[in-house]
Design an enzyme around this catalytic site. Structure first.
Site, PDB file in Angstrom:
ATOM      1  N   ASN A  51      10.033  -4.013  -8.753  1.00 43.11           N
ATOM      2  CA  ASN A  51      11.161  -4.324  -7.551  1.00 43.11           C
ATOM      3  C   ASN A  51      12.156  -5.611  -7.844  1.00 43.11           C
ATOM      4  OD1 ASN A  51      10.074  -2.063  -6.122  1.00 43.11           O
ATOM      5  ND2 ASN A  51       8.466  -3.545  -5.851  1.00 43.11           N
ATOM      6  N   HIS A 137       7.253   2.237   5.831  1.00 40.39           N
ATOM      7  CA  HIS A 137       6.153   1.541   5.153  1.00 40.39           C
ATOM      8  C   HIS A 137       5.114   1.478   5.739  1.00 40.39           C
ATOM      9  CE1 HIS A 137       4.556  -1.874   2.475  1.00 40.39           C
ATOM     10  NE2 HIS A 137       5.110  -1.030   1.404  1.00 40.39           N
ATOM     11  N   GLU A 184      13.440   1.179   7.574  1.00 43.13           N
ATOM     12  CA  GLU A 184      14.024   0.561   6.488  1.00 43.13           C
ATOM     13  C   GLU A 184      15.355   0.548   6.246  1.00 43.13           C
ATOM     14  OE1 GLU A 184      11.457   1.494   3.036  1.00 43.13           O
ATOM     15  OE2 GLU A 184       9.849   1.736   4.562  1.00 43.13           O
ATOM     16  N   SER A 188      11.628   2.702   0.634  1.00 41.04           N
ATOM     17  CA  SER A 188      11.396   2.239  -0.803  1.00 41.04           C
ATOM     18  C   SER A 188      11.008   3.577  -1.695  1.00 41.04           C
ATOM     19  CB  SER A 188      10.080   1.497  -0.368  1.00 41.04           C
ATOM     20  OG  SER A 188       9.005   2.209   0.297  1.00 41.04           O
ATOM     21  N   ASP A 213      13.294  -3.318   8.300  1.00 43.27           N
ATOM     22  CA  ASP A 213      12.934  -3.856   6.877  1.00 43.27           C
ATOM     23  C   ASP A 213      13.921  -3.660   5.572  1.00 43.27           C
ATOM     24  OD1 ASP A 213      11.317  -4.591   5.112  1.00 43.27           O
ATOM     25  OD2 ASP A 213       9.637  -3.273   5.551  1.00 43.27           O
ATOM     26  N   HIS A 216      14.105  -3.640   0.592  1.00 46.59           N
ATOM     27  CA  HIS A 216      14.667  -3.094  -0.889  1.00 46.59           C
ATOM     28  C   HIS A 216      16.225  -3.411  -0.412  1.00 46.59           C
ATOM     29  CE1 HIS A 216      11.039  -1.642  -2.629  1.00 46.59           C
ATOM     30  NE2 HIS A 216      10.691  -1.315  -1.203  1.00 46.59           N
ATOM     31  N   LYS A 247      11.023  -9.480  -3.999  1.00 45.09           N
ATOM     32  CA  LYS A 247      11.515  -8.142  -4.606  1.00 45.09           C
ATOM     33  C   LYS A 247      12.671  -9.021  -5.213  1.00 45.09           C
ATOM     34  CE  LYS A 247       8.760  -5.002  -2.209  1.00 45.09           C
ATOM     35  NZ  LYS A 247       8.310  -4.126  -1.248  1.00 45.09           N
TER      36      LYS A 247
HETATM   37  C1  LIG Z   1       7.214  -4.275  -0.563  1.00 46.68           C
HETATM   38  C2  LIG Z   1       7.362  -3.979   0.754  1.00 46.68           C
HETATM   39  C3  LIG Z   1       7.033  -4.553   2.143  1.00 46.68           C
HETATM   40  C4  LIG Z   1       5.938  -5.686   1.647  1.00 46.68           C
HETATM   41  O1  LIG Z   1       6.458  -6.843   1.223  1.00 46.68           O
HETATM   42  P1  LIG Z   1       5.483  -7.900   0.486  1.00 46.68           P
HETATM   43  O2  LIG Z   1       6.095  -9.195   0.472  1.00 46.68           O
HETATM   44  O3  LIG Z   1       5.316  -7.190  -0.850  1.00 46.68           O
HETATM   45  O4  LIG Z   1       4.260  -7.864   0.944  1.00 46.68           O
HETATM   46  C5  LIG Z   1       7.311  -4.300   3.302  1.00 46.68           C
HETATM   47  N1  LIG Z   1       8.023  -3.375   3.398  1.00 46.68           N
HETATM   48  C6  LIG Z   1       8.720  -2.542   2.235  1.00 46.68           C
HETATM   49  C7  LIG Z   1       9.490  -1.358   2.628  1.00 46.68           C
HETATM   50  C8  LIG Z   1       8.210  -2.737   1.140  1.00 46.68           C
HETATM   51  O5  LIG Z   1       8.571  -1.879   0.146  1.00 46.68           O
END
Ligand SMILES: *Cc1c(COP(=O)(O)O)cnc(C)c1O
Length: 388
Positions: A51, A137, A184, A188, A213, A216, A247
């Protein structure tokens, strides 16, 4: 009385996982310049599994900032933030994030996962409601469960169905329960975008809170990489902006940006913040630098490069994110496709249940600004040549 209390063996659990085609195992990798090599192999692969959208996980200036952070603030924080672990490096990062997100305040957690686990239980009690997009997620599902609030789920990106749920909660329970809508910005495993403007309208109409969230989206979308909320001009109408520094920002750590009152509440109540040692100050210092890169001309150029790579991979389509699903369906078939690509020199993961719904096993291709055109075109033709 005698109890024969042998522990129920785990062998059967493991067999079940294998039989379902859901076996997972760890591999170790060496990274260099967008390529990746398994520790036990001498084959070097193009990495389409990360990512690392802007290539910052291997950026020289970010590495230098990490080293400077080590010199200035050290590697171990020694305690949680509220005890003695809070460093000026943490504060500066939180100010930088709040500024970028156009919110009053922000709070750093060790990971994005810890953000979710901390904030939802801090904001809601069992008389409240949390309304989740179906494809949200895992960390947000677990956090919703942990909160004890009533969970409702709406079909993916289906705002009319979401509105029905909101209307029925308000009709039955009146205005007192808090309702938190969770989505989100860039999903993801599908790479599609949430209809943020419609979600904001619905949340305002039904007086709900909205958590987006941007794991991404941050660094990738928006004129300064602020995420989809920035791209849509909706930053101030979204209550809770969640993001990760693991990411596009190329490091590790999670954050939430919101108004000061919410951040104060989280400092007082979010258990994954309170009872966890502060992230290394050097990491926070480096992360401030990552935020600065994302907002800078260099960040802009990396996003343009990424957009060009997205166009190249997906010729003429309207796809906006760097994530492309290639749905196969069957678990074994997805694994076979992934190992076939590996033989051709590409690391592309097979994603299976429970990460995605049953019977939608897929290849997940994620592009980076640092992928050269030849690698992208070659991967594209290899995927087209996969048996159907
Ligand atoms: C990767 C991810 C997380 C978690 O983030 P980390 O910093 O890797 O723990 C949370 N939400 C989504 C949508 C993700 O893809």
């Amino acid at each position: 009385m005698l109890f024969l209390s042998a522990v129920r063996p785990f062998t059967k659990d493991l067999e079940d996982i294998r039989e379902a085609g859901l076996w997972r195992e760890l591999r170790s990798w060496y990274h260099s310049n967008g390529k990746i090599q398994a520790a036990e192999s001498d084959q070097s692969l193009w990495n389409f599994a990360a990512n690392d959208y802007l290539g910052l996980s291997h950026d020289e200036s970010l590495r230098a900032a990490f080293q400077e952070g080590l010199q200035r603030y050290g590697h171990g924080s020694g305690a949680s933030r509220l005890v003695s672990g809070s460093s000026p490096a943490h504060r500066q990062l939180e100010e930088a994030i709040a500024g970028h997100k156009k919110k009053q305040s922000s709070l750093l957690f060790s990971t994005g996962f810890a953000v979710a686990m901390g904030i939802i239980p801090a904001l809601l009690t069992k008389t409240d409601f949390v309304v989740l997009d179906k494809l949200i997620h895992a960390c947000l599902i677990d956090a919703a469960r942990l909160s004890g609030a009533t969970i409702r789920v709406f079909p993916h990106n289906n705002v009319p169905k979401l509105r029905k749920i909101l209307a029925s909660i308000r009709a039955t329970h009146g205005s007192s329960p808090r309702i938190l809508i969770v989505t989100e910005s860039v999903f993801s495993m599908d790479g599609d975008l949430a209809p943020l403007a419609e979600l904001v309208q619905a949340k305002e109409e039904f007086e709900a809170l909205l958590l987006v969230d941007e794991a991404h989206g941050y660094g990738v979308l928006g004129a300064t990489g602020g995420g989809l909320a920035e791209a849509c001009g909706l930053q101030d109408r979204i209550d809770l902006h969640m993001g990760t520094l693991s990411k596009a920002a190329g490091l590790a750590g999670g954050f939430i940006a919101a108004n000061s009152e919410i951040i104060q509440l989280l400092i007082n109540r979010a258990r994954s913040f309170i009872y966890s040692t502060a992230p290394p100050p050097a990491l926070a210092f480096a992360a401030s630098h990552a935020v600065a890169i994302i907002r800078s001309e260099k960040g802009h150029e990396l996003r343009e490069k990424l957009a060009a790579n997205i166009q190249l991979f997906d010729d003429g389509s309207q796809h906006k994110s760097a994530i492309f699903p290639h749905i196969i369906g069957d678990n074994e078939a997805a694994l076979n496709a992934s190992s076939r690509l590996r033989e051709q020199g590409f690391l592309v993961p097979a994603i299976r249940y429970p990460t995605v719904p049953r019977n939608t096993a897929r290849l997940r291709i994620s592009l980076s600004a640092t992928h050269p055109a030849e690698a992208i075109l070659s991967l594209r033709s290899q995927i087209q040549a996969l048996p159907r």
